[in-house]
Every structure is written in C-alpha cells, then in structure tokens.
Design an enzyme around this catalytic site. Sequence first.
Site, PDB file in Angstrom:
ATOM      1  N   GLY A 323     -14.371 -17.847   0.898  1.00 53.36           N
ATOM      2  CA  GLY A 323     -14.521 -16.463   0.421  1.00 53.36           C
ATOM      3  C   GLY A 323     -13.358 -15.603   0.905  1.00 53.36           C
ATOM      4  O   GLY A 323     -12.830 -14.765   0.168  1.00 53.36           O
ATOM      5  N   TRP A 326     -10.292 -16.520  -1.039  1.00 50.13           N
ATOM      6  CA  TRP A 326     -10.352 -15.970  -2.394  1.00 50.13           C
ATOM      7  C   TRP A 326      -9.605 -14.631  -2.464  1.00 50.13           C
ATOM      8  O   TRP A 326      -8.978 -14.303  -3.465  1.00 50.13           O
ATOM      9  CB  TRP A 326     -11.822 -15.786  -2.799  1.00 50.13           C
ATOM     10  N   HIS A 327      -9.674 -13.864  -1.359  1.00 54.16           N
ATOM     11  CA  HIS A 327      -9.057 -12.538  -1.370  1.00 54.16           C
ATOM     12  C   HIS A 327      -7.540 -12.608  -1.426  1.00 54.16           C
ATOM     13  O   HIS A 327      -6.898 -11.698  -1.941  1.00 54.16           O
ATOM     14  CB  HIS A 327      -9.490 -11.731  -0.141  1.00 54.16           C
ATOM     15  N   GLY A 328      -6.978 -13.651  -0.860  1.00 56.64           N
ATOM     16  CA  GLY A 328      -5.520 -13.718  -0.908  1.00 56.64           C
ATOM     17  C   GLY A 328      -4.993 -14.893  -0.127  1.00 56.64           C
ATOM     18  O   GLY A 328      -5.670 -15.440   0.751  1.00 56.64           O
ATOM     19  N   PHE A 476      -6.178  -8.758  -5.604  1.00 56.17           N
ATOM     20  CA  PHE A 476      -6.911 -10.013  -5.479  1.00 56.17           C
ATOM     21  C   PHE A 476      -7.233 -10.604  -6.850  1.00 56.17           C
ATOM     22  O   PHE A 476      -7.912 -11.567  -6.958  1.00 56.17           O
ATOM     23  CB  PHE A 476      -8.200  -9.806  -4.672  1.00 56.17           C
TER      24      PHE A 476
END
Lengths: 476, 363
Positions: A323, A326-328, A476
């Site tokens: 998770g 996923w943001h970066g 993102f």
Amino acid sequence: MLFNSLEFLVGFLPIVLLIYYLLPHRVQNTFLVLASCFFYASWDWRFLLPLLVTTSIDYWAAQRMEASLVLNEPTSARKKYLITSIVLNLSLLGFFKYFNFFADSATLLANTLGFNIGTRTFEIVLPIAISFYTFQALSYTIDVYRGEIHATKSFWDFFLAVLYFPHLVAGPIQRAATLIPQVTNPRIISSEKIREGLHLIVWGFFKKIVIADNLAPIVNAAFSTPSPSGGVVTVGVIAFAFQIYCDFSGYTDIARGIAKLMGFEFMLNFNLPYFATNPADFWRRWHISLSTWLRDYLYKPLGGNRTSTIKVYRNLMITMVLGGLWHGAAWNFILWGFYHGFLLTAHRVMQPLLLLMGKTFNFTPGLWKWFTVLCMFVLTCYGWLLFRATSLNQVVEMSIALLNPLEGIQRDLVKQVALIISPLLVVQIIQFRSGMLFFTQAKAFPRFLAVIAYTLMIYLSVFHGGQPQAFVYFQF
Amino acid sequence: MSTSTIMRVAIYGLIYGLLSLTTLEVAARVDDFFRERAPLLRPYSINNLFQSSQLGKEGVPNAKFAKWQMNSLGYRGPEPISGRANIIVFGASESFGLYESANNEYPRIIEKTLNETLNNRFNVINIAMPGIRIGRVTYLDAALKKTQPQFVIVYPSPANYIGTTTAFCGQPVRPVADQRTLADYSRFIGKAVETGKKLAPEALRTVLGKYTIWSASRDQKPIEKMPIETLSAMEKDFGCVIDTIRAGGGKPILITHATFFGVTLKESDRAMLTAWRRFYPNLLEDGFIDLERRTNELIKDIGRREGVPVVDAANIIPGGPEYFADFVHFTDKGAKKMADLVASKIIEHLNQTDAGQTSRAIK
C-alpha cells in the site's frame, strides 16, 4: 487541467454539465467519454495510450472469463485470463512507475556489494492517475473472475467507468460492481443529489484552497529547513497532517460532488480519520477506497485474519508495505507502509492490554476515548513525517529533533496553523457529534445558518486562498 | 410544479440570495477591518484618497487605503520632517505609485538614497496624483506654497494629453466630478472586481480589451498619431510649470517618460500596447509610441532651451516586465532604477552648486 484551475471551473465544468443535462442517456455516456478524454489529454494526449491498453486488456479478459463461465469451463480456464490481466496491468504500472526506482536501487545495492551490474534507466514520463485506474480496472477483472459481477457487453461503458473524469486522476477508486451499473442504467438527478453535490464541491474547495494551500508554505518551509529544531518539525508535521487531509479529502469531495451533479454516486473516501481511536480504525476512515481495495484484493487473498497469528501479522505487513509502495516509487513510502503495518500489528498484539486499560478507565469513557484519539493522531502524524520526508537522512534528522518536540517552537507559527485549521476543527466536531458528514443538515444548522456558512466558505475560498498548489495525490 | 410551489421557491430564493449578499458584504468589511484596520461602515476604496476641491482634485489629508497612506498635507507618504529641505515630485500615477510594494515607490527611494548619501537633508514629498496633467499648475502652485521646495521633479504622463489640443495652464479650474462607482460603496463588489481582473486569463483580457476599444471607437474613427497642436499644448504647459516652479523658488528637473516598450517596440509587446490603448481607444497603437517619442524629444528640447536638467529615463530604463508592471507603471525594480537616476541628478546638481559657490568665494 486541475479542479482548482479557472479553465476547469469557469470553462470545462459548466460546459460539460450544460451539454450533459441536455442529452439523452446513451448520448450522455458518449459525451462523457469524449469530455473525459479531453480532460485527461489536457495534461498530455499520450497518457491516453496506456489507459486504452489497460482498459482493452481488462475488457477482453473479462469477456473471455464471462464466456468461460457461461460454457461451464473449469476455474483454471478463467484463471489464465485473470493472470494475463493482472500481469499485464501490473507490468504496465511497474514499468511506468517503478522501473527506474528498482533499477536504481538494484544498482546501488550491487555497487555497495562491490559488483557492477550496469543497469540502465529510461526517461519515463509517468502517466497521471496510472495507479488509480490500474487498481480500478483490476478490481473489474477480479470481480468478474470471482463471479461477483457480469462482464459488461459494451467496451465504451467499461471505458467510461474507468475514464470518467471526476474520479480518474485521484479517485475514489470505484468498484466496477457499483460504478458500471450507474453507467449502463439511466441516472436520476434529484434535487437532493444536486444539493449534496453542491455542498461537497463548496466544502471540498474550501478545504483545498483555504486550508491545504495556506498550510503548504508552512509545511514546505519546515521540510526544507536544514537541521530543524523539534518545534519546527512538530509544527511542520501537524500542519502537513491537515494539509494532506484537506488536500486529498477536498479533492475527493469535489469529485463526489461533481459526480452527484451528474447523477452518479461515488463511495465515501474519508470518514473523520483523525477521530480514529486505533490503527485499524484509522484505515477504516482514511482513503477508504484504497484500504478496502487492499483488504479485498490483497489482504484477504493472502489469508486475511483466517489464518495463524503469525501469518495475520505477515499479511498485514505485506498489505501495508505494498500500500505504501502504491503511493510512489520511493523508500520513504515503503517505510511509511511498513510503519502502518507495524502499528496495525502492534495494536493487535496489545489489544488485550488496551481493553483492560479501557475497562479500568470505564468510569470516564469519554476521557479514555479522547485519549486514544489523541494517541492515534500523534502516531499518524509521525507516519506523515515518513511520508513527506524527501530522504531517509531527513527522516532520521527530523525524528531525532522530535525527541525535544517543543524546542524552538514559534508561537506565531502555531497561531497561524491554529487559525487556518480552526474552521475544519469546528466542522469536524459538528460532524462527529451529529454523525452527519453533510454538516449543514445537522440540527445545529438551521437553513439560514447554512446559507451564511456556504457564503463564507465561498468568500474565503475566493479571497483568502493560498497560492494555488497541485493536488498532492495527483503524483500517485 | 404548482404555482404556489414556484412562488415559495422564488420567495425563499430571494430571501437566501439577499442573506448571501449581506453575508458577503459583512464578511468583506470585517475582513478589511482585521487586515487593514479599515472602517467598518464608511466607504473604503482608492477613491477615498482623493476629493474634489477648488484645485480640481486633491488628496485627502491622512486618508488611507490598503498600502496607500496620505500625510497631513494630503500627499502620499510620511509627514515631512521639519528642518529638512523639501523636494517635490510632480506627476501622475507612475509617480504616485500603483504596483510597487509599500514605501518602494520611486519618490520614497529617492528620499532614502539622498538621506543616506547626504546626511538626512531632504524630505521628498510626493504630490503626484493619478490621471493629473502637468498643466494643472494651480495644484502645483498650492503645493509649492505649502512646502517651498528646493527641487521639483516633473515626470509627465503624455497619454493624459490624448484627445486634447489646448493647454491646461491658464484655464479656469473646476472641481473634478466624483468618480465613485458601486465598487466604492460595496466592499465585496470592489474585491470581486479586483480579483476578477487578477484571475482573468490573458486571452479573456485581450478579448475584453479589444471589445472596449471597438465599442469606444465605433462612433469616432481613431487617429494614427496625435496632432502637432497636442504637443504645442504640452509645450505651453511645460513652460507654465517651469515658470511656476522658478517663481516659487524651486529648481525644476524634468524626466523623459519611460515605458514598458523601451526604446524600440518589439512585436511581442503589441498585446501590452493594446492593453494600454484600452484606456485611450481613440488613438491607434502606433500613435502611443509616436506620442512618447515626440514628447520625450520635446522634454529634452525644453531642457536645453530653459537650462533645466533632464533625466533621460526613457532611454536608460530598459523596457519589459522586470521594470514595468504594465505599460507605464513601475515594478519595485523599475522604481529603484528611476529613483537612482533622479537621485544621481540631484546629487550631481548639488555638487555643481557647491563647487560653483566655492569657486565664486575664491574669486
């Protein structure tokens, strides 16, 4: 074209709404596809290509799985299409978003170990929203595979469900099961929906323009101060906690509001996250569309809670680290995910003790609840430090500074932050106490007071907005 | 929908509309009060700074609006300090200061520069007023009597002579009509207009500008360049100004008029030229450049003839957005450049005077 740009507010949105209202349902869909393409292409028309590839693959895979289901073929027949969809989607996402990060990291690791592996990186332009629409499209094929929904017959309906401009760039990540029926069936636009939509738009812009954009310079200054004192870090991190919340939830509110004006319903993405009493509660309130996505498509398939204690902890850690990733493509996001995985695990471990403490303080349940809210807020804020930091060195430096959190604190800055966030606090307390997120519908708000509140929000957004900033989650 | 429902919706709409407008106005006033200590009930706009008078129009003593503060004499800037010699700056909005940050308009910087160099000898009094023509010598004369300056800096705004062929000097003066609009009485409307101007995209501003020009010039064919009579009127006014200053015991210093366009017009600057023309639609764009050139030649010629020092700002201050916030008004950097030029000229003149007095004493 940002939601908070003049060309969107005065040009694109009114024109789209006007034409939309004049068209019959099927033509509305075609028009929305065109409008969404125009909206997305306003950044770079080439961004449409990976989006088209993703949706085409998923549409094809879902069609094949549906056919396989009709023919009563074994699950393995459907599985190969699902795997094709997942691999191709994640490959596309991985190439655009993570290739250079992993290539650089591998080179660094090899160099540290004394090897020269000679990896190369590419000049990759990251398509905006790729993380959002990849997850959204994946949820569709997975749901079709599970037999939870039928594959949609029309490619354009599916394409619109993914591309629809209010949620395309930064969510909420809609489930195909809830969005596609809204695309295929005629939508009803009621006066209540319009009222709620306008409320969300006004409140969303207020949070973004007045709170987030005014906090941005304070946060930027704190995170660019060399060797900051504890006080600077404390104020900077708290300001960032509110900046990112108002920025992201503001965007989501505007997206939900615009969707409501067109008769769509988007899922709730934030539910008073800073009132969470523990880490699990926080993730039920923060970026709900992502956390439920991770829960349903990652955590549960890994075994979820229905496995041994150690494996539950492992599942939590894997889910949260991915998770974070996923943001970066950066180590601080991985660290942030790891930190939240650790909090969730630690909370599970400590739950018996916390229950006991809760019972001990049962004579003042309110006090205990607020104490847990405060503790969770402090823990969340530390997570934001990891999230916002630009390097691991900065994480270490700021963490050390926080050992003396009030050192060199600037009272004027504290007052400024308090003043900026005060409207949010007032509204959130009303929302929390009344249980109504549409706070102007609470009993404390007679209609005339609501008119005054909306007017003041518009006034402050127009005349007291900060320097316009791009939405944080656009990256993102 | 029944008639009674429509009526109910209309009545509620009207009530809530009025409530909303009232809220906006109250919010704007409270906002001004907290931010600028502005009065809650009285009008508060840039027009508060000026009033009609027997001199046509003049500044209101001690008036304040946003960054603009008038002194007790009704001129922009601080109170003159007694015991110092006075220098007057006479001009239009370029000298009054519009876009510079507070206390960075060029008269203030001249004062600061001179006092740093010459040991706190001068007050620089900014008697400039937006839109004023230098031929308004009655206004100048009143200022001379009040302040008895040693130097008077004259920075004319040639565009204020567009559409006129007669000198202002010697004509009877009438009080200028009050130019207040709704925006002066409703704080919210005032703010909305200003914000709208700031936020409007360039393309929209260009279209609106072209429409204004078209609508103002459709009944009267715009002229290509100003007739010679306009320059003659300006020349006569310059003569009056110099005579008035000398009669008041001051030393005039003229400045040529600098613009965004510099010495030669670039094609890329034409949009800015059109923006300027919006205020004077009856003169075609190239006519502005021609007027500037001819006026500046005239100023230099008058300087030579009358023995008046001239600061050739038009040739020295580079054009472009670094020095100009619009077609003629300075940025902070432009104001600094202008102030440096003028302060150098004053210092040069003072040095010459001191040297002259010393040599006369030796003889």
